[in-house]
Design an enzyme around this catalytic site. Structure first.
Site, PDB file in Angstrom:
ATOM      1  N   ASP A  13      37.508   6.153  43.160  1.00 28.42           N
ATOM      2  CA  ASP A  13      38.929   6.342  42.910  1.00 28.42           C
ATOM      3  C   ASP A  13      39.730   5.687  41.879  1.00 28.42           C
ATOM      4  O   ASP A  13      40.937   5.510  42.301  1.00 28.42           O
ATOM      5  CB  ASP A  13      39.742   6.624  44.463  1.00 28.42           C
ATOM      6  CG  ASP A  13      39.030   7.819  44.816  1.00 28.42           C
ATOM      7  OD1 ASP A  13      38.411   8.710  44.487  1.00 28.42           O
ATOM      8  OD2 ASP A  13      38.994   7.887  46.188  1.00 28.42           O
ATOM      9  N   LYS A  16      38.769   6.833  37.096  1.00 24.98           N
ATOM     10  CA  LYS A  16      37.722   7.267  35.872  1.00 24.98           C
ATOM     11  C   LYS A  16      38.104   8.319  35.343  1.00 24.98           C
ATOM     12  O   LYS A  16      37.771   8.557  33.923  1.00 24.98           O
ATOM     13  CB  LYS A  16      36.269   7.241  36.858  1.00 24.98           C
ATOM     14  CG  LYS A  16      35.832   5.945  37.382  1.00 24.98           C
ATOM     15  CD  LYS A  16      34.854   6.142  38.213  1.00 24.98           C
ATOM     16  CE  LYS A  16      34.642   7.283  39.353  1.00 24.98           C
ATOM     17  NZ  LYS A  16      35.715   6.731  40.382  1.00 24.98           N
ATOM     18  N   GLY A  40      36.254  13.327  43.135  1.00 25.10           N
ATOM     19  CA  GLY A  40      37.397  14.078  42.566  1.00 25.10           C
ATOM     20  C   GLY A  40      38.124  13.308  41.476  1.00 25.10           C
ATOM     21  O   GLY A  40      38.650  12.190  41.758  1.00 25.10           O
ATOM     22  N   HIS A  41      37.981  13.781  40.461  1.00 27.27           N
ATOM     23  CA  HIS A  41      38.817  12.933  39.248  1.00 27.27           C
ATOM     24  C   HIS A  41      40.014  13.641  38.644  1.00 27.27           C
ATOM     25  O   HIS A  41      39.925  14.963  38.346  1.00 27.27           O
ATOM     26  CB  HIS A  41      37.582  13.001  38.190  1.00 27.27           C
ATOM     27  CG  HIS A  41      36.362  12.250  38.421  1.00 27.27           C
ATOM     28  ND1 HIS A  41      35.352  11.972  37.762  1.00 27.27           N
ATOM     29  CD2 HIS A  41      36.027  11.550  39.559  1.00 27.27           C
ATOM     30  CE1 HIS A  41      34.358  11.078  38.246  1.00 27.27           C
ATOM     31  NE2 HIS A  41      34.951  11.008  39.500  1.00 27.27           N
ATOM     32  N   VAL A 407      49.684   2.607  33.094  1.00 22.50           N
ATOM     33  CA  VAL A 407      50.926   2.328  33.944  1.00 22.50           C
ATOM     34  C   VAL A 407      51.469   3.542  34.644  1.00 22.50           C
ATOM     35  O   VAL A 407      52.658   3.627  34.805  1.00 22.50           O
ATOM     36  CB  VAL A 407      51.918   1.499  33.088  1.00 22.50           C
ATOM     37  CG1 VAL A 407      51.531   0.169  32.652  1.00 22.50           C
ATOM     38  CG2 VAL A 407      52.001   2.473  31.672  1.00 22.50           C
TER      39      VAL A 407
HETATM   40  P1  GDP Z   1      38.639   8.805  39.961  1.00 23.62           P
HETATM   41  O1  GDP Z   1      37.985   9.338  41.070  1.00 23.62           O
HETATM   42  O2  GDP Z   1      38.353   7.425  39.698  1.00 23.62           O
HETATM   43  O3  GDP Z   1      38.617   9.679  38.641  1.00 23.62           O
HETATM   44  O4  GDP Z   1      40.269   8.486  40.691  1.00 23.62           O
HETATM   45  P2  GDP Z   1      41.101   9.647  41.279  1.00 23.62           P
HETATM   46  O5  GDP Z   1      41.681  10.668  40.294  1.00 23.62           O
HETATM   47  O6  GDP Z   1      40.334  10.035  42.643  1.00 23.62           O
HETATM   48  O7  GDP Z   1      42.116   8.657  41.776  1.00 23.62           O
HETATM   49  C1  GDP Z   1      43.134   7.991  40.989  1.00 23.62           C
HETATM   50  C2  GDP Z   1      44.531   8.382  41.215  1.00 23.62           C
HETATM   51  O8  GDP Z   1      45.413   7.669  40.535  1.00 23.62           O
HETATM   52  C3  GDP Z   1      44.890   9.629  40.663  1.00 23.62           C
HETATM   53  O9  GDP Z   1      45.807  10.324  41.557  1.00 23.62           O
HETATM   54  C4  GDP Z   1      45.429   9.879  39.387  1.00 23.62           C
HETATM   55  O10 GDP Z   1      46.479  10.697  39.003  1.00 23.62           O
HETATM   56  C5  GDP Z   1      46.072   8.150  39.748  1.00 23.62           C
HETATM   57  N1  GDP Z   1      46.262   7.272  38.440  1.00 23.62           N
HETATM   58  C6  GDP Z   1      45.566   7.027  37.534  1.00 23.62           C
HETATM   59  N2  GDP Z   1      45.703   5.903  36.793  1.00 23.62           N
HETATM   60  C7  GDP Z   1      47.373   5.695  37.347  1.00 23.62           C
HETATM   61  C8  GDP Z   1      48.070   4.811  36.694  1.00 23.62           C
HETATM   62  O11 GDP Z   1      48.129   3.825  36.130  1.00 23.62           O
HETATM   63  N3  GDP Z   1      49.568   4.767  37.718  1.00 23.62           N
HETATM   64  C9  GDP Z   1      49.423   5.661  38.706  1.00 23.62           C
HETATM   65  N4  GDP Z   1      50.758   5.700  39.444  1.00 23.62           N
HETATM   66  N5  GDP Z   1      48.759   6.613  39.007  1.00 23.62           N
HETATM   67  C10 GDP Z   1      47.488   6.364  38.394  1.00 23.62           C
HETATM   68  P1  IMO Z   2      35.055   9.494  42.988  1.00 18.93           P
HETATM   69  O1  IMO Z   2      34.026   9.851  41.719  1.00 18.93           O
HETATM   70  C1  IMO Z   2      35.802   7.626  46.710  1.00 18.93           C
HETATM   71  C2  IMO Z   2      32.479   7.913  49.678  1.00 18.93           C
HETATM   72  C3  IMO Z   2      32.801   8.744  50.822  1.00 18.93           C
HETATM   73  C4  IMO Z   2      31.806   7.872  51.890  1.00 18.93           C
HETATM   74  C5  IMO Z   2      30.461   7.412  50.851  1.00 18.93           C
HETATM   75  C6  IMO Z   2      29.406   8.308  51.078  1.00 18.93           C
HETATM   76  O2  IMO Z   2      36.219  10.282  42.943  1.00 18.93           O
HETATM   77  O3  IMO Z   2      35.547   8.193  42.833  1.00 18.93           O
HETATM   78  P2  IMO Z   2      29.015  11.000  50.288  1.00 18.93           P
HETATM   79  O4  IMO Z   2      29.674  12.448  50.430  1.00 18.93           O
HETATM   80  O5  IMO Z   2      28.701  10.589  48.833  1.00 18.93           O
HETATM   81  O6  IMO Z   2      27.648  10.965  50.960  1.00 18.93           O
HETATM   82  O7  IMO Z   2      29.985   9.810  50.969  1.00 18.93           O
HETATM   83  O8  IMO Z   2      31.110   7.483  49.678  1.00 18.93           O
HETATM   84  N1  IMO Z   2      32.789   8.450  48.371  1.00 18.93           N
HETATM   85  C7  IMO Z   2      33.796   8.316  47.434  1.00 18.93           C
HETATM   86  N2  IMO Z   2      34.931   7.434  47.879  1.00 18.93           N
HETATM   87  N3  IMO Z   2      35.569   8.362  45.694  1.00 18.93           N
HETATM   88  C8  IMO Z   2      34.464   9.115  45.290  1.00 18.93           C
HETATM   89  O9  IMO Z   2      34.134   9.797  44.151  1.00 18.93           O
HETATM   90  C9  IMO Z   2      33.524   9.109  46.518  1.00 18.93           C
HETATM   91  N4  IMO Z   2      32.198   9.758  46.800  1.00 18.93           N
HETATM   92  C10 IMO Z   2      31.667   9.499  47.814  1.00 18.93           C
HETATM   93  O10 IMO Z   2      34.101   8.638  51.107  1.00 18.93           O
HETATM   94  O11 IMO Z   2      32.566   6.687  52.142  1.00 18.93           O
HETATM   95 MG    MG Z   3      38.470  10.367  43.096  1.00 17.90          MG
END
Ligand code: GDP
Ligand code: IMO
Ligand code: MG
Length: 428
Positions: A13, A16, A40-41, A407
């Site tokens: 999270d 990416k 979850g991206h 940002v």
């Molecule tokens: P990922 O799994 O690595 O793709 O990240 P996620 O989407 O799960 O979580 C990142 C969260 O941070 C999302 O809600 C994005 O919209 C948000 N986000 C990403 N970059 C920024 C940033 O620079 N500032 C803020 N406020 N939110 C951001």
């Molecule tokens: P993204 O791509 C954050 C965590 C789960 C748990 C562990 C194992 O959005 O960054 P699993 O279901 O893979 O067997 O769970 O890994 N986990 C994540 N945490 N972001 C993710 O993906 C994750 N995918 C798995 O919460 O701790």
């Molecule tokens: Mg994520």
């Protein structure tokens, strides 16, 4: 650079999806290389929020070829839903990627329930059991899934084994006809996208295309180099890209580690820099730190550079993309972890045993915060002096250049400090 990898340096999270979508504007191909719908991206485009679990984060860009590589485990139900929602123009799915079935999810949930206090807190998407079946050589590849006769034959084998396991666990048997009916339909919907993606990727490389390899999860969730057993079941590092896509290791030009300006973790397992106070609450609310896949509140910690150095060492990072810098506005002082202390001794590395990791104390560097709003800035020079100093400290402690920083969640709230791609190739 023409072929770059985008990976998370922490526990997932990190943003990416946002960074991949940003780079996709100058890329020809975006390839997801591991994990499944545990990911979850999030992409925010002109204020509209999009969540992707399986499709590569190039999906919102019409000119991109989206590839789902052999290292992925794919839940067809989620995939069909995402294809219907996002309607990607060009999508290729590896014939060697593995399929997640309902019994994988059921066994994931069941195993977690038995672990009691040793619970991992998985996303319950069947990821572990699907990769376990791949390693046990009883999984099902996409190539088999989309050929009706082969599908029926392999499903028969799988269900014989799975229903035997189910009866030992006291679970209800899985009904073959129901799976054939629903999954047979998914197979028909997915069929046209399934191909030998290794050959296609090698072709794109040899014709000079710009490619982003998008990782899911984060380096500390790596099955080998993460905080085992509190990890996922694949390798979310740049080092795993060749195996997970079918290209040669020396064809990768660099790897960008996406790093939150602080740390979060969802699920169980150690988080040495964890804070659980008013500041943690403030960061969680301002950064909307709730899981994209499960909605769980994310745990919060200060930025930990021991973790990033570990990600650099085990995954071969060549630069960083620092995200969510705006969330730290108004917090003073800020802290950065520069080293660990284990049993009174300073250590530079991440202990392999979880028991040792749980005993680690962090050494904190105190940093001055800033109060100026930064979400509209367009260049490094516009940043407040203490924000610059925060970024410079990250560079110094990790030995990596910050190539991008972000940002705000929207695509345009991204500043590319060091150019990554030349403009898109016109060789298509
Ligand atoms: P990922 O799994 O690595 O793709 O990240 P996620 O989407 O799960 O979580 C990142 C969260 O941070 C999302 O809600 C994005 O919209 C948000 N986000 C990403 N970059 C920024 C940033 O620079 N500032 C803020 N406020 N939110 C951001
Ligand atoms: P993204 O791509 C954050 C965590 C789960 C748990 C562990 C194992 O959005 O960054 P699993 O279901 O893979 O067997 O769970 O890994 N986990 C994540 N945490 N972001 C993710 O993906 C994750 N995918 C798995 O919460 O701790
Ligand atoms: Mg994520």
């Amino acid at each position: 650079m023409k072929r770059i990898v985008v990976v998370g340096t922490q526990w997932g999270d990190e943003g990416k999806g946002k960074i991949t979508d940003y780079l996709a504007q100058k890329a020809d191909v975006v390839c997801r290389f591991q994990g499944g719908d545990n990911a979850g991206h999030t992409i925010v485009l002109d204020g509209d929020k999009h969540s992707l679990h399986l499709l590569p984060s190039g999906a919102l860009n019409d000119n991109i070829i989206n590839v789902m590589a052999n290292g992925m485990v794919i839940n067809p139900e989620t995939l069909v839903h995402e294809i219907e929602t996002f309607k990607p123009k060009h999508l290729l799915i590896s014939d060697r990627a593995h399929v997640i079935f309902p019994f994988h999810r059921a066994f994931d949930i069941h195993a977690e329930a038995l672990k009691e206090s040793a619970l991992i807190g998985t996303t319950q998407r069947g990821i572990g059991p699907a990769y376990a079946d791949k390693a046990s050589r009883i999984g099902m590849r996409m190539a088999t899934f989309v050929q009706r006769d082969a599908f029926l034959k392999q499903l028969d084998v799988m269900l014989r084994i799975k229903n035997d396991e189910a009866s030992r666990y006291g679970l209800d048997p899985f009904d073959k006809e129901t799976i054939i009916e629903t999954y047979g339909r998914y197979a028909e919907q997915i069929k046209t996208y399934v191909t030998d993606t290794s050959s296609r990727l090698n072709h794109y490389i040899h014709t000079g295309k710009n490619i982003v390899f998008e990782g899911a999860q984060g380096s500390l969730l790596c099955l080998d180099h993460g905080t085992y057993p509190y990890v996922t079941s694949s390798s979310p590092t740049a080092a795993s890209v060749p195996l997970n896509t079918g290209i040669a290791p020396w064809l990768i030009d660099g790897a960008i580690g996406v790093t939150k300006a602080y740390t979060t973790r969802v699920g169980q397992g150690p988080l040495p820099s964890e804070i659980d106070d008013v500041i943690a609450h403030q960061i969680r609310e301002k950064g909307h730190e709730y899981g994209t896949t499960t909605g769980r509140p994310r745990r919060i910690g200060w930025l930990d550079t021991v973790v990033i150095r570990h990600a650099k060492q085990t995954g071969g990072l060549t630069g960083l993309a620092v995200t969510l810098l705006d969330v730290l506005t108004g917090i003073d002082p800020l802290y950065i972890v520069d080293k660990y202390i284990l049993d009174g001794v300073e250590t530079e590395s991440i202990p392999a045993s979880i028991e040792d990791f749980n005993r680690v104390n962090v050494h904190l560097l105190k940093m001055k915060g800033w109060t100026e709003k930064i979400s509209d800035i367009k260049s490094y020079d516009d940043l407040p002096i203490h924000a610059k100093s925060y970024l410079q400290t990250i560079e110094r402690l990790t030995g990596l250049p910050i190539m991008i920083y972000s940002v705000g969640p929207d695509r345009h709230q991204t500043i590319e400090r060091i150019p990554i791609f030349l403009p898109r190739s016109d060789l298509r």
